[in-house]
Design a protein around this motif. Structure first.
Motif, PDB file in Angstrom:
ATOM      1  N   LEU A 222      -6.109 -15.680 -27.448  1.00 45.59           N
ATOM      2  CA  LEU A 222      -5.503 -14.439 -26.964  1.00 45.59           C
ATOM      3  C   LEU A 222      -5.980 -14.093 -25.560  1.00 45.59           C
ATOM      4  O   LEU A 222      -5.231 -13.532 -24.765  1.00 45.59           O
ATOM      5  N   GLU A 223      -7.202 -14.437 -25.234  1.00 42.59           N
ATOM      6  CA  GLU A 223      -7.737 -14.079 -23.929  1.00 42.59           C
ATOM      7  C   GLU A 223      -7.307 -15.047 -22.835  1.00 42.59           C
ATOM      8  O   GLU A 223      -6.984 -14.634 -21.720  1.00 42.59           O
ATOM      9  N   TYR A 224      -7.274 -16.354 -23.138  1.00 50.35           N
ATOM     10  CA  TYR A 224      -7.082 -17.345 -22.083  1.00 50.35           C
ATOM     11  C   TYR A 224      -5.728 -18.056 -22.120  1.00 50.35           C
ATOM     12  O   TYR A 224      -5.281 -18.595 -21.117  1.00 50.35           O
ATOM     13  N   LEU A 225      -5.059 -18.099 -23.282  1.00 51.63           N
ATOM     14  CA  LEU A 225      -3.823 -18.872 -23.399  1.00 51.63           C
ATOM     15  C   LEU A 225      -2.615 -18.003 -23.689  1.00 51.63           C
ATOM     16  O   LEU A 225      -1.511 -18.520 -23.884  1.00 51.63           O
ATOM     17  N   PRO A 261       1.969  -6.641 -37.725  1.00 50.71           N
ATOM     18  CA  PRO A 261       2.430  -5.381 -37.137  1.00 50.71           C
ATOM     19  C   PRO A 261       1.758  -5.044 -35.815  1.00 50.71           C
ATOM     20  O   PRO A 261       2.337  -4.349 -34.987  1.00 50.71           O
ATOM     21  N   HIS A 262       0.533  -5.518 -35.636  1.00 54.26           N
ATOM     22  CA  HIS A 262      -0.165  -5.258 -34.388  1.00 54.26           C
ATOM     23  C   HIS A 262      -1.291  -6.277 -34.238  1.00 54.26           C
ATOM     24  O   HIS A 262      -1.621  -7.008 -35.170  1.00 54.26           O
ATOM     25  N   VAL A 263      -1.870  -6.324 -33.057  1.00 53.87           N
ATOM     26  CA  VAL A 263      -3.018  -7.195 -32.782  1.00 53.87           C
ATOM     27  C   VAL A 263      -4.254  -6.311 -32.677  1.00 53.87           C
ATOM     28  O   VAL A 263      -4.295  -5.395 -31.848  1.00 53.87           O
ATOM     29  N   PRO A 264      -5.268  -6.546 -33.497  1.00 52.05           N
ATOM     30  CA  PRO A 264      -6.497  -5.751 -33.376  1.00 52.05           C
ATOM     31  C   PRO A 264      -7.102  -5.896 -31.992  1.00 52.05           C
ATOM     32  O   PRO A 264      -6.894  -6.891 -31.300  1.00 52.05           O
ATOM     33  N   THR A 265      -7.864  -4.908 -31.600  1.00 49.72           N
ATOM     34  CA  THR A 265      -8.519  -4.947 -30.297  1.00 49.72           C
ATOM     35  C   THR A 265      -9.462  -6.134 -30.218  1.00 49.72           C
ATOM     36  O   THR A 265     -10.266  -6.371 -31.121  1.00 49.72           O
ATOM     37  N   ILE A 266      -9.341  -6.889 -29.142  1.00 51.12           N
ATOM     38  CA  ILE A 266     -10.150  -8.083 -28.956  1.00 51.12           C
ATOM     39  C   ILE A 266     -11.290  -7.770 -28.004  1.00 51.12           C
ATOM     40  O   ILE A 266     -11.110  -7.074 -27.004  1.00 51.12           O
ATOM     41  N   ASN A 267     -12.465  -8.292 -28.315  1.00 57.72           N
ATOM     42  CA  ASN A 267     -13.605  -8.134 -27.433  1.00 57.72           C
ATOM     43  C   ASN A 267     -13.446  -9.077 -26.253  1.00 57.72           C
ATOM     44  O   ASN A 267     -13.660 -10.279 -26.372  1.00 57.72           O
TER      45      ASN A 267
END
Length: 309
Positions: A222-225, A261-267
């Protein structure tokens, strides 16, 4: 679908990818093959380390091919010439092909990383790593390589993140609890792009450690790709690849037909990664649908065909 317990993860050492180029020389090979070589810890051509590598190259391929999981580890020699090695063939491979590919992997590493005590190579169907340091003793150090398709999704960023989150999170438990720690999937959600994915971790990991490794991959993806039409996270403990075309053998083990339904907050506090491009192969036709059974979940709906791996 049962969501993984949390994606709010601390920064693991393997995610400090900015350090990787200082330690490893990355060499792209033909047809999605990648190798990494240490810049230090050299051995001499007539050393005991060479002899130990030679013994490994003659025994490890057969050991992997004779395993039901096409996975093998080995330790050869004594300090200071001890060699630790690990190899894994993909869950859709067979024994004879596995032995041949691991044999080739040894030959390639000795050519691509001459006199280096720490080296790894990744192909589509298998991977091999050896080192003078005991990387077999840990389940957390993954030292991943990030490889991305240079083309971007045309969908908006929110939908793209939900697609990738759904894809990887839906597969984690199924892969972690299978014999080969391996599964494949196809995601079909309305007008969104169809995605194919493959995930596998080392069969010596217990399911909990395998899922933990996949959680790291989820965060990193999720962060890099996130905006890319295809990508890979290649590591020594687990790996993942997704594309907009089929690239694995057989029908997908899992079919995903609803988005999370949604993407949890990612650190997003990880050190910036180095991401390497891959060339875009020709488009391919989707594989046959095959027979599937349907299982309802409290979340995105998934389908899978029979036992996995």
């Amino acid at each position: 679908m049962k969501f993984l317990p949390s994606v709010h993860l601390p920064c693991h050492p393997w995610m400090a990818m900015v350090i990787l180029p200082l330690l490893l020389l990355l060499v792209p090979l033909a047809a999605a093959q990648w190798s990494s070589c240490s810049k230090s810890d050299d051995y001499k051509s007539n050393s005991t380390y060479v002899a130990n590598l030679s013994l490994l190259s003659s025994t490890l391929p057969k050991k992997a091919a004779s395993s039901t999981t096409l996975f093998a580890t080995s330790i050869m020699g004594n300090f200071p010439d001890i060699v630790y090695a690990l190899t894994l063939c993909r869950g859709d491979s067979n024994a004879s092909a596995c032995e041949s590919r691991v044999t080739t992997a040894f030959q390639d590493l000795l050519r691509l990383c001459p006199y280096k005590k720490n080296a790894a190579v990744y192909y589509d169907p298998c991977m091999l790593k050896f080192s003078n340091k005991n990387f077999l003793a840990t389940t957390t150090v993954n030292d991943p390589l990030f490889i991305v398709n240079t083309k971007n999704f045309t969908t908006n960023a929110d939908i793209t993140q939900r697609l990738l989150f759904t894809l990887i999170n839906s597969m984690a438990q199924l892969a972690a609890n299978s014999l080969r720690r391996f599964t494949t999937s196809r995601l079909d959600v309305g007008s969104s792009p169809t995605l194919y994915c493959l995930m596998q971790c080392m069969p010596d990991l217990i399911p909990h450690d395998c899922e933990s490794c996949f959680q790291d991959i989820l965060n990193s993806t999720l962060e890099y790709l996130g905006g890319k039409q295809g990508g890979r996270v290649l590591g020594t403990r687990c790996y993942m690849r997704y594309e907009m075309y089929p690239f694995f053998q057989g029908d997908p083990k899992l079919r995903i037909i609803n988005l999370a339904p949604h993407v949890p907050t990612i650190n997003n506090t990880t050190t910036p990664a180095t991401v390497y491009p891959q060339s875009q192969p020709p488009d391919a036709a989707p594989p046959p649908e095959g027979k599937v059974t349907v299982q309802e979940h409290n979340g995105p709906t998934t389908r899978w065909n029979g036992d996995c791996c």
